[in-house]
Design a protein around this motif. Structure first.
Motif, PDB file in Angstrom:
ATOM      1  N   LEU A  52      15.804   1.039   7.014  1.00  0.00           N
ATOM      2  CA  LEU A  52      14.387   0.784   7.307  1.00  0.00           C
ATOM      3  C   LEU A  52      14.122  -0.713   7.424  1.00  0.00           C
ATOM      4  O   LEU A  52      13.393  -1.160   8.322  1.00  0.00           O
ATOM      5  N   LYS A  53      14.696  -1.480   6.529  1.00  0.00           N
ATOM      6  CA  LYS A  53      14.520  -2.934   6.579  1.00  0.00           C
ATOM      7  C   LYS A  53      15.127  -3.508   7.856  1.00  0.00           C
ATOM      8  O   LYS A  53      14.531  -4.373   8.509  1.00  0.00           O
ATOM      9  N   LYS A  54      16.303  -3.042   8.210  1.00  0.00           N
ATOM     10  CA  LYS A  54      16.989  -3.536   9.407  1.00  0.00           C
ATOM     11  C   LYS A  54      16.161  -3.290  10.657  1.00  0.00           C
ATOM     12  O   LYS A  54      15.989  -4.182  11.506  1.00  0.00           O
ATOM     13  N   VAL A  55      15.609  -2.075  10.779  1.00  0.00           N
ATOM     14  CA  VAL A  55      14.807  -1.735  11.960  1.00  0.00           C
ATOM     15  C   VAL A  55      13.508  -2.529  11.966  1.00  0.00           C
ATOM     16  O   VAL A  55      13.083  -3.052  12.999  1.00  0.00           O
ATOM     17  N   SER A  56      12.863  -2.670  10.793  1.00  0.00           N
ATOM     18  CA  SER A  56      11.573  -3.357  10.731  1.00  0.00           C
ATOM     19  C   SER A  56      11.698  -4.860  10.989  1.00  0.00           C
ATOM     20  O   SER A  56      10.714  -5.512  11.320  1.00  0.00           O
ATOM     21  N   GLU A  57      12.904  -5.404  10.854  1.00  0.00           N
ATOM     22  CA  GLU A  57      13.116  -6.815  11.209  1.00  0.00           C
ATOM     23  C   GLU A  57      13.083  -7.013  12.719  1.00  0.00           C
ATOM     24  O   GLU A  57      12.865  -8.124  13.208  1.00  0.00           O
ATOM     25  N   ILE A  58      13.308  -5.930  13.468  1.00  0.00           N
ATOM     26  CA  ILE A  58      13.268  -6.003  14.936  1.00  0.00           C
ATOM     27  C   ILE A  58      11.907  -5.529  15.438  1.00  0.00           C
ATOM     28  O   ILE A  58      11.195  -6.268  16.123  1.00  0.00           O
ATOM     29  N   TYR A  59      11.553  -4.304  15.095  1.00  0.00           N
ATOM     30  CA  TYR A  59      10.245  -3.747  15.473  1.00  0.00           C
ATOM     31  C   TYR A  59       9.392  -3.686  14.209  1.00  0.00           C
ATOM     32  O   TYR A  59       9.620  -2.839  13.350  1.00  0.00           O
ATOM     33  N   HIS A  60       8.431  -4.603  14.080  1.00  0.00           N
ATOM     34  CA  HIS A  60       7.764  -4.717  12.798  1.00  0.00           C
ATOM     35  C   HIS A  60       6.951  -3.478  12.445  1.00  0.00           C
ATOM     36  O   HIS A  60       6.702  -2.600  13.256  1.00  0.00           O
ATOM     37  N   PHE A  61       6.556  -3.454  11.186  1.00  0.00           N
ATOM     38  CA  PHE A  61       5.992  -2.267  10.547  1.00  0.00           C
ATOM     39  C   PHE A  61       4.617  -2.602   9.983  1.00  0.00           C
ATOM     40  O   PHE A  61       4.358  -3.713   9.553  1.00  0.00           O
ATOM     41  N   GLY A  62       3.719  -1.628   9.998  1.00  0.00           N
ATOM     42  CA  GLY A  62       2.417  -1.816   9.366  1.00  0.00           C
ATOM     43  C   GLY A  62       1.634  -0.515   9.355  1.00  0.00           C
ATOM     44  O   GLY A  62       1.725   0.280  10.290  1.00  0.00           O
ATOM     45  N   THR A  63       0.856  -0.297   8.296  1.00  0.00           N
ATOM     46  CA  THR A  63      -0.030   0.863   8.232  1.00  0.00           C
ATOM     47  C   THR A  63      -1.133   0.610   7.221  1.00  0.00           C
ATOM     48  O   THR A  63      -0.959  -0.177   6.286  1.00  0.00           O
ATOM     49  N   THR A  64      -2.263   1.274   7.399  1.00  0.00           N
ATOM     50  CA  THR A  64      -3.378   1.130   6.467  1.00  0.00           C
ATOM     51  C   THR A  64      -3.176   2.023   5.244  1.00  0.00           C
ATOM     52  O   THR A  64      -2.497   3.051   5.318  1.00  0.00           O
ATOM     53  N   PRO A  65      -3.815   1.661   4.124  1.00  0.00           N
ATOM     54  CA  PRO A  65      -3.776   2.542   2.952  1.00  0.00           C
ATOM     55  C   PRO A  65      -4.338   3.937   3.261  1.00  0.00           C
ATOM     56  O   PRO A  65      -3.785   4.940   2.801  1.00  0.00           O
ATOM     57  N   TYR A  66      -5.417   4.011   4.045  1.00  0.00           N
ATOM     58  CA  TYR A  66      -6.010   5.308   4.368  1.00  0.00           C
ATOM     59  C   TYR A  66      -5.014   6.192   5.108  1.00  0.00           C
ATOM     60  O   TYR A  66      -4.851   7.377   4.786  1.00  0.00           O
ATOM     61  N   TYR A  67      -4.332   5.643   6.103  1.00  0.00           N
ATOM     62  CA  TYR A  67      -3.450   6.476   6.933  1.00  0.00           C
ATOM     63  C   TYR A  67      -2.234   6.952   6.133  1.00  0.00           C
ATOM     64  O   TYR A  67      -1.827   8.110   6.247  1.00  0.00           O
ATOM     65  N   ILE A  68      -1.680   6.081   5.304  1.00  0.00           N
ATOM     66  CA  ILE A  68      -0.531   6.502   4.508  1.00  0.00           C
ATOM     67  C   ILE A  68      -0.970   7.515   3.450  1.00  0.00           C
ATOM     68  O   ILE A  68      -0.200   8.403   3.062  1.00  0.00           O
ATOM     69  N   PHE A  69      -2.226   7.436   3.004  1.00  0.00           N
ATOM     70  CA  PHE A  69      -2.747   8.417   2.054  1.00  0.00           C
ATOM     71  C   PHE A  69      -2.702   9.833   2.642  1.00  0.00           C
ATOM     72  O   PHE A  69      -2.449  10.803   1.932  1.00  0.00           O
ATOM     73  N   LEU A  70      -2.963   9.948   3.961  1.00  0.00           N
ATOM     74  CA  LEU A  70      -3.018  11.260   4.597  1.00  0.00           C
ATOM     75  C   LEU A  70      -1.654  11.951   4.662  1.00  0.00           C
ATOM     76  O   LEU A  70      -1.579  13.165   4.854  1.00  0.00           O
ATOM     77  N   ALA A  71      -0.594  11.196   4.519  1.00  0.00           N
ATOM     78  CA  ALA A  71       0.758  11.754   4.640  1.00  0.00           C
ATOM     79  C   ALA A  71       1.163  12.488   3.365  1.00  0.00           C
ATOM     80  O   ALA A  71       0.685  12.191   2.263  1.00  0.00           O
ATOM     81  N   ASP A  72       2.065  13.443   3.518  1.00  0.00           N
ATOM     82  CA  ASP A  72       2.762  14.034   2.377  1.00  0.00           C
ATOM     83  C   ASP A  72       3.904  13.077   2.053  1.00  0.00           C
ATOM     84  O   ASP A  72       4.967  13.118   2.677  1.00  0.00           O
ATOM     85  N   ARG A  73       3.688  12.225   1.089  1.00  0.00           N
ATOM     86  CA  ARG A  73       4.605  11.103   0.846  1.00  0.00           C
ATOM     87  C   ARG A  73       5.912  11.530   0.177  1.00  0.00           C
ATOM     88  O   ARG A  73       6.824  10.716   0.018  1.00  0.00           O
ATOM     89  N   GLN A  74       5.996  12.820  -0.189  1.00  0.00           N
ATOM     90  CA  GLN A  74       7.245  13.346  -0.772  1.00  0.00           C
ATOM     91  C   GLN A  74       8.120  13.995   0.296  1.00  0.00           C
ATOM     92  O   GLN A  74       9.249  14.401   0.002  1.00  0.00           O
ATOM     93  N   ASN A  75       7.602  14.117   1.507  1.00  0.00           N
ATOM     94  CA  ASN A  75       8.297  14.856   2.560  1.00  0.00           C
ATOM     95  C   ASN A  75       8.696  13.911   3.696  1.00  0.00           C
ATOM     96  O   ASN A  75       7.853  13.469   4.473  1.00  0.00           O
ATOM     97  N   PRO A  76       9.978  13.588   3.832  1.00  0.00           N
ATOM     98  CA  PRO A  76      10.404  12.658   4.889  1.00  0.00           C
ATOM     99  C   PRO A  76      10.149  13.187   6.294  1.00  0.00           C
ATOM    100  O   PRO A  76      10.154  12.425   7.253  1.00  0.00           O
ATOM    101  N   ASN A  77       9.912  14.503   6.433  1.00  0.00           N
ATOM    102  CA  ASN A  77       9.634  15.088   7.744  1.00  0.00           C
ATOM    103  C   ASN A  77       8.139  15.238   8.016  1.00  0.00           C
ATOM    104  O   ASN A  77       7.752  15.889   8.997  1.00  0.00           O
ATOM    105  N   ASP A  78       7.322  14.663   7.167  1.00  0.00           N
ATOM    106  CA  ASP A  78       5.877  14.718   7.383  1.00  0.00           C
ATOM    107  C   ASP A  78       5.529  14.091   8.733  1.00  0.00           C
ATOM    108  O   ASP A  78       6.044  13.022   9.073  1.00  0.00           O
ATOM    109  N   PRO A  79       4.657  14.734   9.529  1.00  0.00           N
ATOM    110  CA  PRO A  79       4.363  14.229  10.883  1.00  0.00           C
ATOM    111  C   PRO A  79       3.669  12.869  10.910  1.00  0.00           C
ATOM    112  O   PRO A  79       3.777  12.143  11.908  1.00  0.00           O
TER     113      PRO A  79
END
Length: 374
Positions: A52-79
């Motif tokens: 994840l770190k390697k990829v984010s060094e090329i294509y940067h990463f960002g998300t809001t607290p609200y949007y990450i809240f909506l995810a099932d954070r225990q499920n790596p296959n969450d849409p």
């Protein structure tokens, strides 16, 4: 639609001391974005952290607290997580063969920096390259390689002059990045200048803030801008029914109160929404909150994105399923955007089976055939 009640955000320990005023402040959401993998580890137990770190060094990463809240954070296959988390496939050429950084020649078809003129009657006005959420499927993923910034007043003014000089232009799509991450003063400067060009009939704003930061539309100053400049249409970008909540509904009500229509563009994404039942549910949920489905796009051939592509046949299968099950209000146009800036092509299932001298034979949504005399 997911109903979010009470101080729902406090179920995440990191936010247990965050007040409602803070949480529902769009600026707070942007200031407190997750911007690094280290940030993300505060609320998610990550797998393949080094990747994840390697990829984010090329294509940067960002998300809001609200949007990450909506995810099932225990499920790596969450849409939702799949739209947020960097994936090693983004930089694996085996998955990105046939893709391009700028498949639609937006930079090449740019008579003025920041402006793309592909169609005779409309232009793309790229106001900023900043987003509050960096979608892993972004059609302009080349922006992820750049420093975050909005354009300058001088750059905007050159874009306005080009538009003024070409009276064939009737519509301007203000996009980016996400233009609704801009301060209201800068946003109004853009909209006001476009509004005052007589031959501009429509100012279309493309934004994902309604998905990732709906509190942007709790801002009375923004709503006043929408009300004042009544050429504005809002086009948002929901890809999955899990993204639609009671906060979405309140935000849409606020937007509609200004006389601004709200449309939605969905991208068909492998292992996220490439399922006819998921898309049907999404279309129904959009209609419940009064968002009109507009486009269902085949995944663009953009480098860093192509691992999300499905077959064209999958989109046609989904459209055939929707016909007759969801009213015309809920049927988007399935389209492919052609490379080299050649434009969008709508695709439909084949319902006209045969044409003879005095009749046409059609197939309906149930597969029944009928002959109609003409």
């Amino acid at each position: 639609m997911r109903i979010l009640e009470g101080d729902y955000w406090k179920e995440i320990p990191l936010y247990e001391n965050i007040s409602e005023k803070e949480w529902k402040d769009w600026k707070w959401q942007i200031r407190n974005r997750f911007k690094t993998i280290e940030d993300l580890k505060k609320i998610i137990k990550l797998q393949n952290e080094e990747t994840l770190k390697k990829v984010s060094e090329i294509y940067h990463f960002g998300t809001t607290p609200y949007y990450i809240f909506l995810a099932d954070r225990q499920n790596p296959n969450d849409p939702i997580l799949k739209q947020i988390l960097p994936d090693e496939k983004e930089i694996d050429e085996n998955y990105q063969q046939g893709a391009f950084l700028d498949p639609f020649l937006e930079d090449e078809k740019s008579p003025v920096e920041g402006l793309t003129h592909r169609y005779p009657d409309r232009v793309l006005f790229r106001a900023t390259n900043f987003c509050s959420v960096y979608c892993r499927h972004c059609m302009r993923k080349r922006m992820f390689l750049e420093d975050e910034r909005s354009r300058t007043k001088q750059e905007y003014d050159r874009m306005f002059e080009y538009i003024k000089s070409n009276k064939n232009i009737k519509e301007v799509l203000v996009s980016g990045g996400d233009p609704l991450t801009l301060p209201n003063s800068k946003l109004e400067y853009i909209i006001k200048n476009l509004y005052e060009i007589d031959h501009i009939d429509v100012i279309r704003i493309g934004s994902r803030e309604l998905v990732a930061n709906p509190f942007r539309f709790y801002d009375e100053e923004l709503l006043e801008i929408f009300y004042k400049y009544d050429k504005v249409w809002l086009v948002t970008h929901f890809n999955h029914p899990n993204e639609i909540t009671s906060e979405t509904k309140k935000a849409v009500k606020n937007i509609l109160s200004t006389g601004t229509p709200v449309l939605n563009q969905t991208v068909l994404l492998k292992d996220i929404n490439d399922d006819k039942y998921t898309i049907e549910n999404l279309m129904r949920e959009l209609l419940k909150v009064k968002i009109k489905p507009y486009y269902l796009f085949h995944c663009d051939p953009t480098k860093g994105v192509y691992h999300f592509k499905t077959g064209i046949e999958k989109g046609i299968e989904i459209m055939e399923y929707l016909r007759g099950r969801v009213s015309g209000l809920g049927n988007p146009t399935f389209a492919v955007d052609l490379i080299n800036g050649l434009g969008k092509v709508p695709l439909l299932p084949q319902y006209l089976i045969e044409k003879k001298e005095n009749y046409y034979k059609f197939r309906n949504y149930e597969g029944k055939e009928v002959e109609v005399k003409i």
